[in-house]
Design an enzyme around this catalytic site. Structure first.
Site, mmCIF file in Angstrom:
data_model
loop_
_atom_site.group_PDB
_atom_site.id
_atom_site.type_symbol
_atom_site.label_atom_id
_atom_site.label_comp_id
_atom_site.label_asym_id
_atom_site.label_seq_id
_atom_site.Cartn_x
_atom_site.Cartn_y
_atom_site.Cartn_z
ATOM 1 N N HIS A 172 42.701 19.261 -6.804
ATOM 2 C CA HIS A 172 41.583 19.963 -7.434
ATOM 3 C C HIS A 172 41.813 19.910 -8.765
ATOM 4 C CE1 HIS A 172 43.309 23.943 -7.882
ATOM 5 N NE2 HIS A 172 44.292 23.364 -6.875
ATOM 6 N N ASN B 269 51.270 24.344 -17.099
ATOM 7 C CA ASN B 269 49.808 24.905 -16.685
ATOM 8 C C ASN B 269 49.472 25.846 -17.785
ATOM 9 O OD1 ASN B 269 51.911 26.088 -15.498
ATOM 10 N ND2 ASN B 269 50.793 27.520 -14.453
ATOM 11 N N THR C 126 47.836 16.841 11.008
ATOM 12 C CA THR C 126 46.566 15.945 10.752
ATOM 13 C C THR C 126 46.117 15.477 9.417
ATOM 14 O OG1 THR C 126 45.588 16.271 12.972
ATOM 15 C CG2 THR C 126 44.176 15.276 11.509
ATOM 16 N N THR D 122 51.547 22.912 -4.455
ATOM 17 C CA THR D 122 52.841 23.940 -4.032
ATOM 18 C C THR D 122 53.538 23.588 -2.950
ATOM 19 O OG1 THR D 122 51.246 25.725 -4.835
ATOM 20 C CG2 THR D 122 52.753 26.200 -3.008
ATOM 21 N N CYS E 86 47.680 31.637 -10.546
ATOM 22 C CA CYS E 86 48.675 32.271 -9.406
ATOM 23 C C CYS E 86 49.178 33.605 -9.881
ATOM 24 C CB CYS E 86 49.566 31.335 -9.349
ATOM 25 S SG CYS E 86 49.147 29.651 -8.269
ATOM 26 N N GLN F 119 49.132 18.996 -13.559
ATOM 27 C CA GLN F 119 48.673 19.332 -14.873
ATOM 28 C C GLN F 119 48.528 17.925 -15.467
ATOM 29 O OE1 GLN F 119 46.578 21.639 -15.452
ATOM 30 N NE2 GLN F 119 47.349 23.223 -14.185
#
Length: 457
Positions: A257, A207, A295, A128, A381, A235
């Site tokens: 993920h 997706n 970071t 995203t 989503c 994907q």
């Protein structure tokens, strides 16, 4: 010395617990229910979540939403939580140096999977953020000369929302329609390009329906008109072969993920020659060449790198195995049910995504009835919405069929036993709902319900 002993013992216990957990969860078909601890349910043979009671953990067939972390990925990550915890931007001591080295190694692993240079990889928090940097960042940087974006009606919501944001700022956006198989018309893309077009953004693998767009052909058109080409490849990464040179992409959004890596990390490929420029969407310490300040989370980045390496080594094997499971699922359902439609192209499709519509069945009822199988009706989503999928509507799927769609996601750890159980439960539930459907009774009697003139009251 004491701290080292504590860290060593903690690492041993976490590793042992993680291994035990993986043994329990890799085959969800045989998983044992986790009893509740809130005191509201004394029956330990089941569990209740969100008001729904089930006998045990459901089968997991929603890999497009997220994937479990591969144990090999977890093994690579653990040291950077327990002993190698330095900030990779600390330049004055060993802890920082070893973390920085790990980050650069992960950068090379990600780059290797897509045929890029490590210098072209920027780590982000996920696809995203990468999509936002790509769409808004490019157009903001070139705003004096480029005021037009081309995308498709079936993009992920974050790309569509980024485009709508640009429209509010005065940019023009063309939303290309797709054919009934989910693929774009290349002639329409060519015709839509204008002298002030600053970006073409097309998702590689959808997706919701899993269709694979003709990336090389799109890339050639963009190169012909000298227009930057961005793709959301969240994907696609690790599931189909990706070569940034052959695709001629300028920017590519990636996610950790979706490929059995950790949540909270992603990457953005940015071409160096010819160089693509973006306006940073976040201000701060100037990390990641100033494109993404903040970071860099070493353990997450290491996990994404390890996931990319595993995916590169096992992509061919995974594809063959998942393809066989997909056929087992589709054939098993179609042998026992009629009125089953596959949404999207069957030829140009990632095999681990099977989106089906079941005629004469209400989708939400089907989902609730399949509480022993973790599936979805579309993108995670937008899964809270009761509206039919905008992706399926873009394909021209009628509203009643769009409401009945179920996305089955098959992954690396899916077993044949899980597929067979999913077939059994799906068939049972569809048959049960159709028994209660007067429309299905009429169809079985040979009545064409589309010819019926319904009276309004």
């Amino acid at each position: 010395m004491t701290s080292k002993l504590i860290a060593s013992n903690l690492r041993h216990q976490i590793t042992k617990s993680a291994q035990n957990l993986r043994r329990q969860l890799l085959s969800t078909a045989a998983a044992v229910a986790v009893p509740e601890h809130d005191g509201n349910n004394s029956n330990s043979s089941g569990m209740t979540m969100k008001g729904v009671r089930i006998s045990g953990r459901p089968l997991y067939l929603d890999v497009q939403a997220t994937s479990p972390v591969d144990p090999r990925v977890l093994d690579a990550m653990l040291p950077f939580y327990l002993s190698r915890y330095g900030n990779p931007h600390s330049r004055t001591h060993f802890y920082g140096w070893e973390s920085d080295e790990a980050v650069e190694h992960a950068r090379a692993q990600v780059a290797s999977l897509i045929g890029a240079s490590p210098k072209e990889i920027v780590f982000t928090s996920g696809a995203t953020e990468s999509n936002n940097i790509s769409v808004k960042g490019v157009m903001h940087f070139y705003k004096d000369k480029k005021r037009h974006v081309i995308t498709t009606q079936t993009e992920h919501k974050c790309v569509l929302d980024s485009c709508r944001h640009l429209q509010q700022e005065g940019f023009d956006v063309t939303y290309l329609p797709v054919e009934s198989d989910g693929l774009i018309d290349l002639d329409e893309l060519r015709a839509a390009i204008r002298p002030d077009t600053g970006l073409v953004s097309v998702m590689a693998v959808n997706n919701e329906i899993g269709v694979v767009q003709p990336m090389e052909e799109i890339g050639r058109i963009c190169k012909e008109f000298n227009v930057p080409f961005h793709t959301d490849a969240a994907q696609a990464l690790g599931k189909i072969p990706i070569d940034v040179e052959r695709w001629n992409v300028s920017l590519m959004s990636l996610s950790g993920h979706k490929i059995y890596g950790p949540k909270g990390v992603g990457a953005l490929y940015m071409r160096r020659r010819p160089r693509i420029r973006v306006e940073p969407q976040m201000n701060g310490g100037g990390q990641e060449r100033g494109i993404r300040s903040g970071t860099v989370p070493t353990p997450l980045v290491v996990g994404m790198g390890a996931a990319c390496e595993v995916a590169k080594d096992e992509m061919e094997y995974d594809e063959k195995r998942i393809s066989a499971l997909q056929q087992r699922l589709l054939n098993g359902i179609r042998e026992k049910l009629d009125g089953v439609v596959v949404n999207g192209s069957l030829e140009r499709r990632y095999v681990g995504n099977l989106n089906l519509s079941f005629a004469y069945v209400e989708g939400e009822s089907l989902l609730m009835g399949l509480k022993e199988v973790a599936v979805s009706s579309g993108s995670a989503c937008t899964s809270a919405s009761l509206e039919p999928s905008y992706v399926l509507r873009a394909l021209g799927v009628e509203e009643d069929m769009a409401h009945t769609s179920i996305r089955f996601g098959i992954g690396r750890f899916t077993t044949e036993a899980e597929i067979d159980r999913a077939v059994e439960l799906t068939v049972q539930q569809v048959e049960k709902l159709r028994e209660m459907s007067p429309l299905y009774e009429m169809v079985k009697e040979g009545i064409n319900i589309k010819d019926i003139q319904w009276a309004q009251h």
